[in-house]
Structure formats: structure tokens, C-alpha cells
Design a protein around this motif. Structure first.
Motif, PDB file in Angstrom:
ATOM      1  N   GLU A   2       0.824  -1.202   0.000  1.00  0.00           N
ATOM      2  CA  GLU A   2       0.000   0.000   0.000  1.00  0.00           C
ATOM      3  C   GLU A   2       0.865   1.262   0.000  1.00  0.00           C
ATOM      4  N   ALA A   3       0.292   2.380  -0.451  1.00  0.00           N
ATOM      5  CA  ALA A   3       1.021   3.648  -0.452  1.00  0.00           C
ATOM      6  C   ALA A   3       1.378   4.067   0.978  1.00  0.00           C
ATOM      7  N   LEU A   4       0.458   3.845   1.929  1.00  0.00           N
ATOM      8  CA  LEU A   4       0.746   4.136   3.332  1.00  0.00           C
ATOM      9  C   LEU A   4       1.844   3.184   3.789  1.00  0.00           C
ATOM     10  N   GLY A   5       2.987   3.741   4.107  1.00  0.00           N
ATOM     11  CA  GLY A   5       4.140   2.931   4.508  1.00  0.00           C
ATOM     12  C   GLY A   5       5.168   2.769   3.406  1.00  0.00           C
ATOM     13  N   ARG A   6       4.712   2.821   2.158  1.00  0.00           N
ATOM     14  CA  ARG A   6       5.642   2.706   1.034  1.00  0.00           C
ATOM     15  C   ARG A   6       6.121   4.083   0.597  1.00  0.00           C
ATOM     16  N   VAL A   7       5.177   5.015   0.381  1.00  0.00           N
ATOM     17  CA  VAL A   7       5.561   6.352  -0.068  1.00  0.00           C
ATOM     18  C   VAL A   7       5.098   7.462   0.870  1.00  0.00           C
ATOM     19  N   LEU A   8       4.187   7.161   1.793  1.00  0.00           N
ATOM     20  CA  LEU A   8       3.681   8.214   2.656  1.00  0.00           C
ATOM     21  C   LEU A   8       3.312   7.714   4.043  1.00  0.00           C
ATOM     22  N   ASN A   9       3.246   8.662   4.964  1.00  0.00           N
ATOM     23  CA  ASN A   9       2.717   8.480   6.310  1.00  0.00           C
ATOM     24  C   ASN A   9       1.972   9.769   6.608  1.00  0.00           C
ATOM     25  N   ALA A  10       0.988   9.755   7.488  1.00  0.00           N
ATOM     26  CA  ALA A  10       0.166  10.945   7.680  1.00  0.00           C
ATOM     27  C   ALA A  10      -0.336  11.075   9.106  1.00  0.00           C
ATOM     28  N   ILE A  11      -0.693  12.302   9.443  1.00  0.00           N
ATOM     29  CA  ILE A  11      -1.399  12.618  10.685  1.00  0.00           C
ATOM     30  C   ILE A  11      -2.713  13.241  10.242  1.00  0.00           C
ATOM     31  N   ALA A  12      -3.824  12.586  10.524  1.00  0.00           N
ATOM     32  CA  ALA A  12      -5.115  13.054  10.025  1.00  0.00           C
ATOM     33  C   ALA A  12      -5.459  14.453  10.526  1.00  0.00           C
ATOM     34  N   VAL A  13      -5.245  14.721  11.796  1.00  0.00           N
ATOM     35  CA  VAL A  13      -5.531  16.034  12.376  1.00  0.00           C
ATOM     36  C   VAL A  13      -4.214  16.579  12.912  1.00  0.00           C
ATOM     37  N   GLY A  14      -3.551  17.426  12.130  1.00  0.00           N
ATOM     38  CA  GLY A  14      -2.205  17.852  12.479  1.00  0.00           C
ATOM     39  C   GLY A  14      -2.001  19.354  12.507  1.00  0.00           C
ATOM     40  N   ASP A  15      -3.057  20.125  12.774  1.00  0.00           N
ATOM     41  CA  ASP A  15      -2.893  21.569  12.893  1.00  0.00           C
ATOM     42  C   ASP A  15      -2.021  21.880  14.101  1.00  0.00           C
ATOM     43  N   ASN A  16      -0.941  22.643  13.890  1.00  0.00           N
ATOM     44  CA  ASN A  16      -0.061  23.080  14.971  1.00  0.00           C
ATOM     45  C   ASN A  16       0.668  21.919  15.653  1.00  0.00           C
ATOM     46  N   VAL A  17       0.915  20.829  14.907  1.00  0.00           N
ATOM     47  CA  VAL A  17       1.595  19.641  15.437  1.00  0.00           C
ATOM     48  C   VAL A  17       2.929  19.475  14.707  1.00  0.00           C
ATOM     49  N   TYR A  18       4.024  19.394  15.469  1.00  0.00           N
ATOM     50  CA  TYR A  18       5.333  19.176  14.846  1.00  0.00           C
ATOM     51  C   TYR A  18       5.428  17.758  14.298  1.00  0.00           C
ATOM     52  N   VAL A  19       5.896  17.654  13.053  1.00  0.00           N
ATOM     53  CA  VAL A  19       6.098  16.350  12.426  1.00  0.00           C
ATOM     54  C   VAL A  19       7.587  16.183  12.116  1.00  0.00           C
ATOM     55  N   PRO A  20       8.107  14.969  12.343  1.00  0.00           N
ATOM     56  CA  PRO A  20       9.534  14.732  12.103  1.00  0.00           C
ATOM     57  C   PRO A  20       9.816  14.476  10.623  1.00  0.00           C
ATOM     58  N   LEU A  21      10.890  15.069  10.121  1.00  0.00           N
ATOM     59  CA  LEU A  21      11.267  14.851   8.720  1.00  0.00           C
ATOM     60  C   LEU A  21      12.534  14.023   8.585  1.00  0.00           C
ATOM     61  N   THR A 109      14.798  19.442  12.641  1.00  0.00           N
ATOM     62  CA  THR A 109      14.289  18.148  12.198  1.00  0.00           C
ATOM     63  C   THR A 109      12.772  18.073  12.107  1.00  0.00           C
ATOM     64  N   HIS A 110      12.061  19.055  12.644  1.00  0.00           N
ATOM     65  CA  HIS A 110      10.601  19.017  12.704  1.00  0.00           C
ATOM     66  C   HIS A 110       9.999  20.285  12.112  1.00  0.00           C
ATOM     67  N   VAL A 111       8.799  20.163  11.544  1.00  0.00           N
ATOM     68  CA  VAL A 111       8.051  21.316  11.044  1.00  0.00           C
ATOM     69  C   VAL A 111       6.591  21.187  11.455  1.00  0.00           C
ATOM     70  N   LYS A 112       5.929  22.334  11.510  1.00  0.00           N
ATOM     71  CA  LYS A 112       4.482  22.342  11.725  1.00  0.00           C
ATOM     72  C   LYS A 112       3.882  23.472  10.922  1.00  0.00           C
ATOM     73  N   LEU A 113       2.621  23.305  10.573  1.00  0.00           N
ATOM     74  CA  LEU A 113       1.852  24.353   9.920  1.00  0.00           C
ATOM     75  C   LEU A 113       0.666  24.638  10.828  1.00  0.00           C
ATOM     76  N   ALA A 114       0.508  25.888  11.235  1.00  0.00           N
ATOM     77  CA  ALA A 114      -0.552  26.251  12.168  1.00  0.00           C
ATOM     78  C   ALA A 114      -1.549  27.194  11.503  1.00  0.00           C
ATOM     79  N   SER A 115      -2.817  26.883  11.662  1.00  0.00           N
ATOM     80  CA  SER A 115      -3.898  27.738  11.188  1.00  0.00           C
ATOM     81  C   SER A 115      -4.204  28.778  12.258  1.00  0.00           C
ATOM     82  N   THR A 116      -4.398  30.026  11.855  1.00  0.00           N
ATOM     83  CA  THR A 116      -4.785  31.043  12.831  1.00  0.00           C
ATOM     84  C   THR A 116      -6.296  31.067  13.013  1.00  0.00           C
ATOM     85  N   GLY A 117      -7.005  30.350  12.160  1.00  0.00           N
ATOM     86  CA  GLY A 117      -8.457  30.268  12.259  1.00  0.00           C
ATOM     87  C   GLY A 117      -8.863  28.859  12.649  1.00  0.00           C
TER      88      GLY A 117
END
Length: 141
Positions: A2-21, A109-117
Motif C-alpha cells: 500500500e502507499a501508506l508505509g511505502r511512499v507516505l505516512n500521515a497525521i489526520a488532524v495535524g494543525d499546529n503539530v510538529y512532524v519529524p522529517l 528536524t521538525h516542522v508544523k503548519l498552524a492555522s490562525t483560524g
């Protein structure tokens, strides 16, 4: 496999959450805001999941918008910055911005994208360095 694990991983609800790169080539942030309110999204980098040494990451020069429900994507360009501002228009309810691991500052090593709304943010890590079945993917947070 499957693509999950082969080419991608995800956080379904990740507003303002640091993710490791450290184990990915980059992250694609998929965002959505219901209604035609517009939103501002801010990109931040850190040295840890706890936000150590956090600073804005001013590398966004391109992002895409759509109506969020299957409409055509429209490319937007801007001078390098750490924010994306979507217009108060239905055709900009959906937004995608990508960050490559090479854009991070040394030691970060980590990034996040935060919504102000009330925008929803789904980080999708891509170009995984190690492919594994979904059940064997490391926890992201």
C-alpha cells in the motif's frame, strides 16, 4: 504494498503539530477551511517534537488552492515567506503547501503548519526513506 508505509505516512488532524522529517524527503500539508472565510497558515521549524528552538521557516514560495471538494487546483506564487494567506472565497477553501527536508535550517528536524483560524491541517510525510507495512510505521507524535 500500500502507499501508506511505502511512499507516505500521515497525521489526520495535524494543525499546529510538529512532524519529524528525519525519515522522509518532505511533507505535504493538506488544508481545508469550510465556508468562505479565508485563513492564515504559518510554517515553523524546530529541533524536536516539543518545539525546541522553534523559529518560523520562511521558505514558502508556492502553494495551491482549490474549492477543497475536487475542484481544479490554482497555483499561487509569493516571495519566500513563512505564511500562506488564503482568500475569503470558496475557490480557496482547500490549500496545499509542500516543504522539502532540505529547506530546514541546520540541526532542525521538525516542522508544523498552524492555522490562525479553524482550518484543518493534514500533514502527509512523503518520500519515506524506509518502506514498511502501515502497522510497522513509527509513531509521528
Amino acid at each position: 504494498m500500500e502507499a501508506l508505509g511505502r511512499v507516505l505516512n500521515a497525521i489526520a488532524v495535524g494543525d499546529n503539530v510538529y512532524v519529524p522529517l528525519k525519515d522522509a524527503g518532505g511533507v505535504t500539508f493538506l488544508c481545508y477551511l469550510a465556508g468562505a472565510a479565508g485563513d492564515t497558515y504559518t510554517l515553523t521549524e524546530a529541533t524536536s517534537a516539543a518545539g525546541g528552538g522553534a523559529q518560523v521557516l520562511a521558505t514558502i514560495t508556492r502553494y495551491w488552492t482549490s474549492n477543497g471538494v475536487g475542484g481544479a487546483w490554482t497555483l499561487h506564487t509569493q516571495a519566500a515567506g513563512s505564511t500562506v494567506v488564503t482568500a475569503a472565497a470558496t475557490n480557496e477553501n482547500g490549500m496545499v503547501v509542500e516543504v522539502d527536508v532540505e529547506e530546514l535550517s541546520d540541526g532542525y528536524t521538525h516542522v508544523k503548519l498552524a492555522s490562525t483560524g479553524s482550518g484543518l491541517v493534514t500533514p502527509i510525510l512523503r518520500d519515506l526513506k524506509v518502506q514498511r507495512s502501515p502497522a510497522n510505521l513509527p509513531a509521528l507524535v
